[in-house]
Design a protein around this motif. Structure first.
Motif, PDB file in Angstrom:
ATOM      1  N   GLY A 131       0.894  -1.056   0.100  1.00  0.00           N
ATOM      2  CA  GLY A 131      -0.055  -0.126   0.038  1.00  0.00           C
ATOM      3  C   GLY A 131       0.689   1.287   0.103  1.00  0.00           C
ATOM      4  O   GLY A 131       0.372   2.170   0.512  1.00  0.00           O
ATOM      5  N   SER A 132       1.933   1.101  -0.505  1.00  0.00           N
ATOM      6  CA  SER A 132       2.854   2.250  -0.773  1.00  0.00           C
ATOM      7  C   SER A 132       3.054   2.986  -1.940  1.00  0.00           C
ATOM      8  O   SER A 132       2.706   2.408  -2.945  1.00  0.00           O
ATOM      9  CB  SER A 132       4.377   1.919  -0.253  1.00  0.00           C
ATOM     10  OG  SER A 132       5.285   2.754  -0.324  1.00  0.00           O
ATOM     11  N   THR A 133       2.972   4.482  -1.765  1.00  0.00           N
ATOM     12  CA  THR A 133       3.175   5.340  -3.039  1.00  0.00           C
ATOM     13  C   THR A 133       4.495   5.574  -3.310  1.00  0.00           C
ATOM     14  O   THR A 133       4.856   6.310  -4.301  1.00  0.00           O
ATOM     15  CB  THR A 133       2.268   6.514  -2.911  1.00  0.00           C
ATOM     16  OG1 THR A 133       2.480   7.242  -1.666  1.00  0.00           O
ATOM     17  CG2 THR A 133       0.791   6.040  -2.657  1.00  0.00           C
ATOM     18  N   LYS A 134       5.439   5.210  -2.375  1.00  0.00           N
ATOM     19  CA  LYS A 134       6.798   5.891  -2.382  1.00  0.00           C
ATOM     20  C   LYS A 134       7.625   4.801  -3.344  1.00  0.00           C
ATOM     21  O   LYS A 134       7.385   3.559  -3.404  1.00  0.00           O
ATOM     22  CB  LYS A 134       7.571   5.953  -1.089  1.00  0.00           C
ATOM     23  CG  LYS A 134       6.893   6.717  -0.184  1.00  0.00           C
ATOM     24  CD  LYS A 134       7.666   6.738   1.220  1.00  0.00           C
ATOM     25  CE  LYS A 134       8.752   7.608   1.126  1.00  0.00           C
ATOM     26  NZ  LYS A 134       9.572   7.840   2.570  1.00  0.00           N
ATOM     27  N   ASP A 135       8.486   5.476  -4.029  1.00  0.00           N
ATOM     28  CA  ASP A 135       9.650   4.386  -4.598  1.00  0.00           C
ATOM     29  C   ASP A 135      10.518   3.576  -3.833  1.00  0.00           C
ATOM     30  O   ASP A 135      10.929   4.387  -2.598  1.00  0.00           O
ATOM     31  CB  ASP A 135      10.527   5.512  -5.470  1.00  0.00           C
ATOM     32  CG  ASP A 135       9.741   5.926  -6.876  1.00  0.00           C
ATOM     33  OD1 ASP A 135       8.971   5.500  -7.195  1.00  0.00           O
ATOM     34  OD2 ASP A 135      10.243   7.223  -6.903  1.00  0.00           O
ATOM     35  N   LEU A 136      10.517   2.583  -4.053  1.00  0.00           N
ATOM     36  CA  LEU A 136      11.319   1.379  -3.226  1.00  0.00           C
ATOM     37  C   LEU A 136      12.827   1.460  -3.496  1.00  0.00           C
ATOM     38  O   LEU A 136      13.653   1.074  -2.720  1.00  0.00           O
ATOM     39  CB  LEU A 136      10.755   0.190  -3.265  1.00  0.00           C
ATOM     40  CG  LEU A 136       9.127  -0.162  -3.208  1.00  0.00           C
ATOM     41  CD1 LEU A 136       8.826  -1.467  -3.225  1.00  0.00           C
ATOM     42  CD2 LEU A 136       8.874   0.635  -1.650  1.00  0.00           C
ATOM     43  N   GLU A 137      13.153   2.066  -4.631  1.00  0.00           N
ATOM     44  CA  GLU A 137      14.412   2.122  -4.965  1.00  0.00           C
ATOM     45  C   GLU A 137      15.129   3.220  -4.146  1.00  0.00           C
ATOM     46  O   GLU A 137      14.627   4.371  -3.967  1.00  0.00           O
ATOM     47  CB  GLU A 137      14.637   2.436  -6.496  1.00  0.00           C
ATOM     48  CG  GLU A 137      14.118   1.556  -7.303  1.00  0.00           C
ATOM     49  CD  GLU A 137      12.577   1.800  -7.744  1.00  0.00           C
ATOM     50  OE1 GLU A 137      12.171   2.672  -7.198  1.00  0.00           O
ATOM     51  OE2 GLU A 137      12.179   1.183  -8.559  1.00  0.00           O
ATOM     52  N   THR A 138      16.231   2.845  -3.652  1.00  0.00           N
ATOM     53  CA  THR A 138      16.981   4.031  -2.995  1.00  0.00           C
ATOM     54  C   THR A 138      18.746   4.088  -3.645  1.00  0.00           C
ATOM     55  O   THR A 138      19.277   3.074  -3.950  1.00  0.00           O
ATOM     56  CB  THR A 138      17.334   3.589  -1.367  1.00  0.00           C
ATOM     57  OG1 THR A 138      17.739   2.251  -1.374  1.00  0.00           O
ATOM     58  CG2 THR A 138      15.876   3.840  -0.732  1.00  0.00           C
TER      59      THR A 138
END
Length: 98
Positions: A67-74
């Motif tokens: 349920g995340s809207t953030k990019d998971l790439e860091t």
């Protein structure tokens, strides 16, 4: 962004660089003004590279389930050598920005 999502700061003569989730950002050291942002070209490249296609698909699935809207790439901590910024990403790629 929350602070734990940021890489260590890197400073050259004129700018400060920081990696965040989904982007690398640059700020002017004197004025603290935002200069530019490099975002992952992930969505544009899915069909060209099977590794990117799989990574992008899995990334989107994890985001949907969580349920995340953030990019998971860091981005990792950037390194500056001869006016080129090198930064690694959790997608397995190393980017060189000049």
């Amino acid at each position: 962004d929350r602070f734990e999502d940021w890489s260590n700061l890197v400073i050259d003569n004129e700018s400060l660089y920081i990696g965040t989730q989904g982007s690398l950002q640059a700020f002017d050291l004197t004025t603290t003004e935002f200069l530019w942002q490099f975002e992952l070209p992930l969505q544009d490249r899915w069909f060209l590279d099977s590794q990117m296609l799989l990574y992008g698909f899995l990334n989107q699935m994890v985001k949907m389930v969580a349920g995340s809207t953030k990019d998971l790439e860091t981005f990792s901590e950037p390194t500056i050598i001869d006016n080129t910024i090198y930064v690694g990403c959790s997608n397995g790629y190393l980017y060189a920005l000049n």
